[in-house]
Design an enzyme around this catalytic site. Structure first.
Site, short mmCIF file in Angstrom:
data_model
loop_
_atom_site.label_atom_id
_atom_site.label_comp_id
_atom_site.label_asym_id
_atom_site.label_seq_id
_atom_site.Cartn_x
_atom_site.Cartn_y
_atom_site.Cartn_z
N ASN A 13 0.88 -1.18 0.00
CA ASN A 13 0.00 0.00 0.00
C ASN A 13 0.91 1.22 0.00
O ASN A 13 1.48 1.57 1.03
CB ASN A 13 -0.89 -0.03 1.25
CG ASN A 13 -1.71 1.24 1.41
OD1 ASN A 13 -1.80 2.05 0.48
ND2 ASN A 13 -2.30 1.42 2.58
N LYS A 15 0.14 4.24 -0.31
CA LYS A 15 -0.48 5.45 0.25
C LYS A 15 -0.20 6.64 -0.67
O LYS A 15 -0.09 6.45 -1.88
CB LYS A 15 0.01 5.67 1.69
CG LYS A 15 -0.15 4.38 2.53
CD LYS A 15 0.05 4.59 4.00
CE LYS A 15 -0.14 3.24 4.71
NZ LYS A 15 -0.07 3.35 6.15
N HIS A 99 -9.50 1.30 4.56
CA HIS A 99 -8.24 1.49 5.29
C HIS A 99 -8.47 2.42 6.49
O HIS A 99 -9.24 3.37 6.39
CB HIS A 99 -7.16 2.05 4.37
CG HIS A 99 -5.80 2.00 5.00
ND1 HIS A 99 -5.38 2.99 5.86
CD2 HIS A 99 -4.82 1.08 4.93
CE1 HIS A 99 -4.16 2.67 6.28
NE2 HIS A 99 -3.80 1.52 5.74
N GLU A 101 -6.82 4.79 7.63
CA GLU A 101 -6.60 6.22 7.36
C GLU A 101 -7.82 6.84 6.68
O GLU A 101 -8.14 8.01 6.91
CB GLU A 101 -5.33 6.39 6.50
CG GLU A 101 -4.07 6.17 7.33
CD GLU A 101 -2.90 5.59 6.56
OE1 GLU A 101 -2.88 5.69 5.32
OE2 GLU A 101 -1.99 5.04 7.22
N GLU A 171 -5.79 -5.02 10.31
CA GLU A 171 -4.77 -4.02 10.59
C GLU A 171 -5.08 -3.31 11.93
O GLU A 171 -5.89 -2.38 11.95
CB GLU A 171 -4.73 -2.98 9.46
CG GLU A 171 -4.36 -3.58 8.12
CD GLU A 171 -3.69 -2.56 7.21
OE1 GLU A 171 -2.59 -2.85 6.74
OE2 GLU A 171 -4.26 -1.47 6.99
N GLY A 177 2.16 2.18 10.69
CA GLY A 177 3.12 3.27 10.54
C GLY A 177 3.78 3.69 11.84
O GLY A 177 4.41 4.74 11.92
N SER A 217 3.09 -2.27 10.26
CA SER A 217 4.54 -2.35 10.49
C SER A 217 5.12 -3.73 10.18
O SER A 217 6.07 -4.17 10.83
CB SER A 217 4.89 -1.90 11.90
OG SER A 217 4.48 -0.54 12.11
P1 PGA Z 1 2.65 0.18 7.58
O1 PGA Z 1 1.22 0.39 6.90
O2 PGA Z 1 3.20 -1.12 7.02
O3 PGA Z 1 3.46 1.36 7.15
O4 PGA Z 1 2.45 0.10 9.04
C1 PGA Z 1 0.34 -0.69 6.72
C2 PGA Z 1 -0.93 -0.17 6.11
O5 PGA Z 1 -1.35 0.94 6.45
O6 PGA Z 1 -1.55 -0.85 5.26
#
Ligand code: PGA
Length: 255
Positions: A13, A15, A99, A101, A171, A177, A217
């Site tokens: 992803n 982003k 997601h 976010e 998640e 993140g 992560s």
């Molecule tokens: P990250 O993001 O691996 O940077 O923690 C995962 C995601 O948001 O899908």
């Protein structure tokens, strides 16, 4: 069916990162590194404006291209939105929906996640449906209830047949993140709760066939252990997917 027969999916992803020219270079580099590693499905979910460049760069490789969102209406006066048929015509095969976010910053709810999922499935897209608890919910001991509720609401009205094209990405929001990863045991346990909820909704056969990814992560150092767990069938990878070598190491772990 069981873990051995569920095909792992490793999805990046990106982003809001990478311009189209950067996307071309990153997809080519990633494809070069993951060539022949066909023990898992490999997907890169890119910003809308990178889709054309990414699809072109991925041609003839084992890398599939996904988008990061889709609108639930087929067309019309929805300024700034993108429909499912626009995505499929551009060569997109997967789409991330729900997601954290989007839920956190853009007002996404279980209701809109459900509507988007239905629209994407109707257009022939495969859906990477994201859900997970926030830190306060984990600390309050209600993670299982939260993910079960999200699973039921997000999948409301979706048929068992359509579940073939639904991948769940578990998640935990506190792990995205942040560098904090769920332990392999936590990931396995909560993915197991999601699988048990799917079993209640659709029966054991559908539940055992459903791919459930972990995200938050995941990186080259922790992927192998997370992916070894019975209920973890792949990963949704943010930060590490921007570095082709790190993403490749996760693909290698999945193989
Ligand atoms: P990250 O993001 O691996 O940077 O923690 C995962 C995601 O948001 O899908």
């Amino acid at each position: 069916m069981n873990k051995a027969t569920r095909k792992a999916i490793i999805a990046g992803n990106w982003k809001m990162n990478m311009t189209p020219s950067e996307a071309t270079a990153a997809v080519k580099k990633t494809a070069e590194l993951v060539a022949g590693k066909d023990g898992c499905e490999i997907v890169l979910c890119v910003p809308f404006v990178d889709i054309a460049a990414a699809v072109e760069a991925a041609k003839g490789t084992n890398v599939k291209i996904g988008a990061q969102n889709v609108h639930f209406e087929a067309k019309g006066a929805f300024t700034g939105e993108i429909s499912a048929s626009m995505l499929t015509e551009c060569g997109v095969e997967y789409v991330i929906i729900g997601h954290s976010e989007r839920r956190q910053y853009f007002g996404e709810t279980d209701e809109t996640v459900n509507k988007r999922t239905k629209a994407a499935l109707a257009a022939g897209l495969k859906v990477l449906l994201c859900l997970g608890e926030v830190k306060e919910e984990r600390l309050a001991g209600i993670t299982d209830e939260i993910v079960a509720m999200q699973t039921k609401l997000d999948l409301a009205g979706i048929s068992a047949e359509d579940m073939k094209n639904v991948i769940i990405a578990y998640e935990p929001v506190w792990a995205i993140g942040t560098g904090l990863t769920a332990t392999p045991e936590q990931a396995d346990e909560t993915c197991g709760v999601i699988r048990a909820t799917i079993a209640k909704l659709y029966g054991a056969e559908v539940a055992e066939a459903t791919t459930i990814q972990y995200g938050g992560s995941m990186n080259d150092a922790n992927a192998a252990e997370l992916l070894s767990k019975y209920n973890v069938d792949g990963g949704l990878i943010g930060g590490a997917s921007l570095v082709p070598e790190k993403f490749d190491a996760i693909v290698t772990a999945a193989n």
